[in-house]
Design a protein around this motif. Structure first.
Motif, PDB file in Angstrom:
ATOM      1  N   CYS B 165       0.836  -1.207   0.000  1.00 28.08           N
ATOM      2  CA  CYS B 165       0.000   0.000   0.000  1.00 28.08           C
ATOM      3  C   CYS B 165       0.871   1.256   0.000  1.00 28.08           C
ATOM      4  O   CYS B 165       1.884   1.332   0.678  1.00 28.08           O
ATOM      5  N   ILE B 166       0.462   2.241  -0.789  1.00 25.67           N
ATOM      6  CA  ILE B 166       1.184   3.505  -0.783  1.00 25.67           C
ATOM      7  C   ILE B 166       0.381   4.618  -0.099  1.00 25.67           C
ATOM      8  O   ILE B 166       0.680   5.793  -0.222  1.00 25.67           O
ATOM      9  N   LEU B 167      -0.657   4.233   0.607  1.00 24.44           N
ATOM     10  CA  LEU B 167      -1.480   5.167   1.386  1.00 24.44           C
ATOM     11  C   LEU B 167      -1.971   6.364   0.570  1.00 24.44           C
ATOM     12  O   LEU B 167      -1.859   7.509   0.990  1.00 24.44           O
ATOM     13  N   CYS B 168      -2.518   6.040  -0.584  1.00 26.26           N
ATOM     14  CA  CYS B 168      -3.036   7.107  -1.435  1.00 26.26           C
ATOM     15  C   CYS B 168      -4.420   7.540  -0.984  1.00 26.26           C
ATOM     16  O   CYS B 168      -4.938   8.545  -1.435  1.00 26.26           O
ATOM     17  N   TYR B 169      -5.036   6.791  -0.124  1.00 24.46           N
ATOM     18  CA  TYR B 169      -6.380   7.051   0.418  1.00 24.46           C
ATOM     19  C   TYR B 169      -7.495   6.904  -0.628  1.00 24.46           C
ATOM     20  O   TYR B 169      -8.638   7.234  -0.348  1.00 24.46           O
ATOM     21  N   ARG B 170      -7.172   6.414  -1.814  1.00 23.05           N
ATOM     22  CA  ARG B 170      -8.245   6.286  -2.815  1.00 23.05           C
ATOM     23  C   ARG B 170      -9.328   5.333  -2.346  1.00 23.05           C
ATOM     24  O   ARG B 170     -10.516   5.599  -2.511  1.00 23.05           O
ATOM     25  N   CYS B 171      -8.912   4.208  -1.760  1.00 22.48           N
ATOM     26  CA  CYS B 171      -9.918   3.229  -1.335  1.00 22.48           C
ATOM     27  C   CYS B 171     -10.767   3.797  -0.211  1.00 22.48           C
ATOM     28  O   CYS B 171     -11.942   3.472  -0.084  1.00 22.48           O
ATOM     29  N   ILE B 195      -4.448   0.419   6.368  1.00 24.96           N
ATOM     30  CA  ILE B 195      -5.857   0.380   6.014  1.00 24.96           C
ATOM     31  C   ILE B 195      -6.564  -0.451   7.075  1.00 24.96           C
ATOM     32  O   ILE B 195      -6.144  -1.555   7.393  1.00 24.96           O
ATOM     33  N   CYS B 215      -7.340   1.091  -6.426  1.00 24.07           N
ATOM     34  CA  CYS B 215      -6.014   0.933  -5.815  1.00 24.07           C
ATOM     35  C   CYS B 215      -4.931   0.978  -6.905  1.00 24.07           C
ATOM     36  O   CYS B 215      -4.958   0.206  -7.855  1.00 24.07           O
ATOM     37  N   PRO B 216      -3.998   1.903  -6.774  1.00 24.79           N
ATOM     38  CA  PRO B 216      -2.998   2.058  -7.830  1.00 24.79           C
ATOM     39  C   PRO B 216      -1.968   0.935  -7.831  1.00 24.79           C
ATOM     40  O   PRO B 216      -1.247   0.746  -8.806  1.00 24.79           O
ATOM     41  N   VAL B 217      -1.893   0.203  -6.726  1.00 27.99           N
ATOM     42  CA  VAL B 217      -0.901  -0.862  -6.601  1.00 27.99           C
ATOM     43  C   VAL B 217      -1.609  -2.178  -6.286  1.00 27.99           C
ATOM     44  O   VAL B 217      -2.830  -2.255  -6.394  1.00 27.99           O
ATOM     45  N   ALA B 219      -2.194  -3.581  -3.491  1.00 29.65           N
ATOM     46  CA  ALA B 219      -2.550  -3.731  -2.081  1.00 29.65           C
ATOM     47  C   ALA B 219      -3.951  -4.297  -1.920  1.00 29.65           C
ATOM     48  O   ALA B 219      -4.250  -4.996  -0.958  1.00 29.65           O
ATOM     49  N   LEU B 220      -4.815  -3.979  -2.877  1.00 26.10           N
ATOM     50  CA  LEU B 220      -6.163  -4.539  -2.839  1.00 26.10           C
ATOM     51  C   LEU B 220      -6.390  -5.264  -4.155  1.00 26.10           C
ATOM     52  O   LEU B 220      -6.406  -4.644  -5.216  1.00 26.10           O
TER      53      LEU B 220
END
Ligand SMILES: Cc1cc2nc3c(=O)[nH]c(=O)nc-3n(C[C@H](O)[C@H](O)[C@H](O)COP(=O)(O)O)c2cc1C
Ligand code: SF4
Ligand code: SF4
Ligand code: FES
Lengths: 446, 361
Positions: B165-171, B195, B215-217, B219-220
């Motif tokens: 996760c890159i903690l982009c907060y999108r999710c 998360i 999720c850009p990566v 992580a999900l």
């Protein structure tokens, strides 16, 4: 003795009670303001006083107030930032604990000036006992008709709310504070919009430090010009300094801005000199976030003049030879202090306190801490010093809130001025990791 | 200018002028010019309100604020949040400071990233891979242990790999905005943020699966597709069905004639155009369930498009950047009529453009 504005009556027994505070001339500013002045007149006096924000950034308070948006039908808020968590800073705590009514009086006058009918004091969550002191003082003031509906028959209503903080340093950053006050996670907001336009609950809001707000009573009573006459140049008035470290008399001192740093350190009225038998090595002049200075640069400017305790003089020379007044957390180090260890310690703090929203601060603070930990514990590499400088540069200025800068500056400045000491740790790991080992190479001790 | 039309603002980005409506951000204006000029965005996601500002990948320099106030801005600004002003001059990859800062952001994002691309389902359609390829270095200066997390099971459909996760907060925004009852998304602070398990509670929600797409990566990821295949071996096909819950417009991912994954459709910036429900995504995997529309338009940034990753790939250069204004890949529907090119002196361009295989000095 220098002029005392905030702490004049702080040693009067019972000053924390309404009655004693009132006997000492307390709440006259509320009477004067509500009965004889318009809000705009108050803002004008504060502007004339030239008082600058005491929370760290030093932004002129009157100017901040005049930026407050005033759309029709939308409430405005005043929020007092009493989250004081910067390492080395403990002046707001001192003020609220000993003379709570000074803050409350300031809050009433300031709220009136800004047209706020509900104001908040956001107090660092760890200070529960201070919160109780404030709540008691508010109840007293309310019972005497200085808070609540129709204050002193003026038609002005004010409710004052004390909010315990969320227990994080970042909640002292004004927009994180507002998020936290709204009951959310204390993440700083992206700016713009600034709180003056969209603050608490998206309404126009002013956030000011405890000390800033506490000055307003005196300004109302004595006039902005009288305040501006104290101090030096654009650094008007007095400032509370939290003095700590290797000095004879640590504590909170109220000084007139413009006092030479040398006098503040060595005179008996203030710090009383370095602890006996030791020498002055370094100074953090304004709380852990500001650049550290070696003793010689702390006392004198690059041009040889005496450095003064003022916004301008402390920042003279930029970051090459200067620092900042910040929040007034004055931490003094003698020759027994290891700069590497101290830098690591500060770094550990910022790593721990980063909210984690933006990648440079979230990842960079941890990285710097780990590299510093390694150097301090004898596992440093030759390239580590340059690496630290580079990482600090990649954080600085690239983050959402100034915590990123605050984490970068102490590291960059420690290396700027004490590079040899870092190098010594890397070159002599065995020696440097002995208990109590400190670099004794060439440096300017005073 | 005619009174009936909204007053357009002119902004110049890397020497290319574009006219946009008031309120447009620098990033949106740059996207209008084209992919070579658009700053990378790892957290901003147009369909999600409030997103952006966090990853700092999109930092640009504003060399002139506006015609009225042509002073440069003191710091690099997040282009995803900064509104353009008339006469603004922006430097993206033409500014060495921006290139350097972005290089730093790649490094920061990869610092604690496990780099487990070989076993990650996202590989091939991962924003972080693309970002690192375009703006990063091939080496690392990080010697310490990477952070790890306790594994969390967040239900039958979605796999959470917190380490990626890159903690982009999108999710978090997705859960807040398109599903109900989810306010807090991130627990903990700083690099220990993660998360939260609240996702477990949101999991019954019909739209929870969309967090996978935003999720850009990796992580999900989709548990029903886990380890089934690699993106570049699959064939995307647009399809729809009558769905009582959502629009039913999806992309089906085929291996041979088997549907192995269903996702929402994405635009060329990898943003979902219409969110889809869990039934369409996880439960409807037979070709007979769908009305096939035809092959999905493959965006240029996709790993499926030919020659995306080649070590010797030519990096954006002066000529190519200018060409971006006219450059239109197949299926590109951008309106380039409002663009004009200004010749910038060569010294305004970054001396050191990032290179994929740059040895450490
Ligand atoms: C990480 C961080 C922590 C801060 N903590 C405090 C604090 O504890 N108290 C404070 O008054 N200001 C703090 N500030 C400054 C506030 O953001 C804000 O500038 C200040 O409250 C404004 O009040 P002033 O203008 O009266 O100084 C902090 C800033 C940052 C970036
Ligand atoms: S600079 Fe640090 S503390 Fe401030 S918003 Fe970014 S991550 Fe949070
Ligand atoms: S899980 Fe994915 S979408 Fe959510 S914050 Fe992490 S990287 Fe962003
Ligand atoms: S895309 Fe702008 S900061 Fe992340």
């Amino acid at each position: 003795m220098t002029k005392k504005i905030l702490t004049e009556h702080i040693n009067v027994p019972g000053i924390e009670t309404f009655d004693v505070y009132r006997q000492q001339g307390g709440y006259t500013a509320v009477e004067k303001a509500l009965k004889t002045m318009t809000p705009d007149e108050i803002v004008e006096e504060v502007k004339k006083a030239g008082v600058r924000g005491r929370g760290g950034a030093g932004f002129p308070m009157g100017m901040k107030w005049s930026f407050l948006a005033k759309p029709e039908g939308v409430p405005r808020y005043l929020v007092c930032n009493a989250d004081e968590s910067e390492p080395g800073t403990f002046k707001d705590h001192y003020l609220m604990k000993h003379i709570p009514h000074l803050l409350i009086e300031g809050m009433i006058v300031s709220s009136f000036a800004l047209g706020a009918n509900k104001s908040f004091i956001y107090v660092r969550g760890e200070l529960m006992y201070v919160i109780r002191i404030l709540e008691k003082a508010i109840a007293e003031a309310k019972a005497k008709g200085f808070l609540g509906k129709n204050i002193l028959g003026s038609g002005y209503d004010l409710e004052l709310v004390v909010q315990p903080g969320g227990g994080a340093y970042i909640c002292g950053e004004e927009t994180a504070l507002l998020e936290s006050l709204e009951g959310k996670r204390g993440n700083p907001r992206n700016k713009p919009p600034f709180p003056a336009v969209k603050g608490l609950y998206q309404c126009p809001t002013v956030v000011n430090n405890v000390e800033s707000i506490a000055t307003t009573s005196w300004i109302i009573n004595n006039g902005g010009d009288a305040y501006a006459a104290i101090g030096i140049g654009r650094s008007t008035g007095t400032k509370l300094i939290s003095a700590s470290g290797h000095m004879r008399k640590p504590g909170v001192y109220e000084i007139e801005l413009g006092l030479p740093v040398e006098d503040f350190i060595y005179a008996d009225e203030w710090c009383g000199g370095i602890r006996p038998g030791h020498k002055f090595k370094a100074l953090v002049a304004g709380g852990s976030s500001v650049p550290i200075l070696p003793a010689n640069l702390a006392l004198t400017l690059a041009n040889g003049e005496k450095r003064l305790m003022s916004y301008e003089s402390l920042s003279d020379g930029g970051f090459a030879t200067g620092t900042m007044l910040g929040s007034g957390g004055f931490i003094l180090f003698d020759e027994t202090s290891c700069i590497v260890k101290n830098t690591w310690n500060f770094s550990r703090f910022y790593h721990h306190e980063s909210c984690g929203q933006c990648s440079p601060c979230r990842e960079g603070t941890g990285w710097m801490e780990k590299v510093l930990h390694r150097i301090e514990h004898g596992h440093g590499h030759q390239h580590d010093i340059d690496l630290l400088v580079d990482v600090s540069k990649k954080i600085e200025g690239n983050t959402i809130c100034p915590l990123g800068d605050a984490a970068a500056w102490p590291v960059a400045s420690a290396i700027r001025h004490f590079r040899d000491e870092f190098q010594w740790h890397i070159d002599h790991p065995t020696e440097a990791t002995q208990p109590g080992a400190v670099y004794r190479g060439e440096m300017a001790l005073v | 200018m005619e009174d009936t039309k909204p007053q357009l603002l002119t902004v110049t980005i890397d020497g290319i002028a574009v006219e946009v409506e008031p309120g447009t951000t620098i990033l949106q204006a740059a996207r209008k010019i084209g992919p070579d000029v658009a700053p990378p965005a790892m957290c901003y996601y147009q369909p999600l309100k409030g997103s952006g500002g966090k990853c700092r990948a999109c930092l640009v320099r504003v060399a002139a604020g506006s015609t009225k106030d042509p002073r440069p801005m003191p710091k690099l600004v997040a282009s995803c949040l900064t509104a353009v002003q008339d006469g603004m001059v922006v430097e993206n990859t033409t500014n060495p400071q921006v290139v350097d800062a972005r290089n730093g952001i790649v490094e920061f994002l990869l610092l604690n990233h496990p780099l487990d691309c070989p076993v990650c389902d996202q590989a091939g359609e991962c924003d972080l891979q693309n970002f690192a390829f375009d703006h990063g270095k091939a080496t690392t200066r990080y010697e310490e242990d990477r952070r790890t997390f306790e594994k969390k099971d967040i239900g039958p459909y979605i796999q959470l790999h917190m380490t990626r996760c890159i903690l982009c907060y999108r999710c978090v925004y997705t859960a807040d905005q398109i599903t109900e009852k989810r306010v807090h998304g991130v627990l903990g602070r700083g690099d220990a943020s993660e998360i939260g398990t609240y996702i477990e509670k949101a999991i019954d929600n019909d739209f929870s699966g969309n967090v996978i797409d935003v999720c850009p990566v990796g992580a999900l990821t989709d548990k029903t597709y886990r380890f089934k295949n690699r993106v570049w071996f699959t064939k995307p096909v647009d399809a729809h069905r009558d769905c009582p819950t959502c629009s039913g417009k999806v992309t089906l991912w085929y291996r041979g004639d088997e549907v192995i994954r269903v996702t929402a459709r994405k635009n060329e910036w990898n943003e979902v155009t219409e969110f889809i429900c869990n039934t369409c995504r996880f439960e409807t995997k037979k070709t007979s369930d769908w009305v096939i529309e035809g092959p999905t338009k493959v965006s240029r940034s996709s790993v499926i498009s030919a020659n995306k990753y080649r070590a010797d790939l030519e990096k954006p250069s002066f000529g190519k950047r200018l060409a971006a204004a006219e450059y239109k890949p197949i299926h590109d529907e951008r309106d380039t009529s409002q663009l004009s090119i200004q010749q910038l002196p060569p010294e305004r361009f970054a001396k050191t453009l990032p290179s994929a295989v740059e040895p450490e000095p």
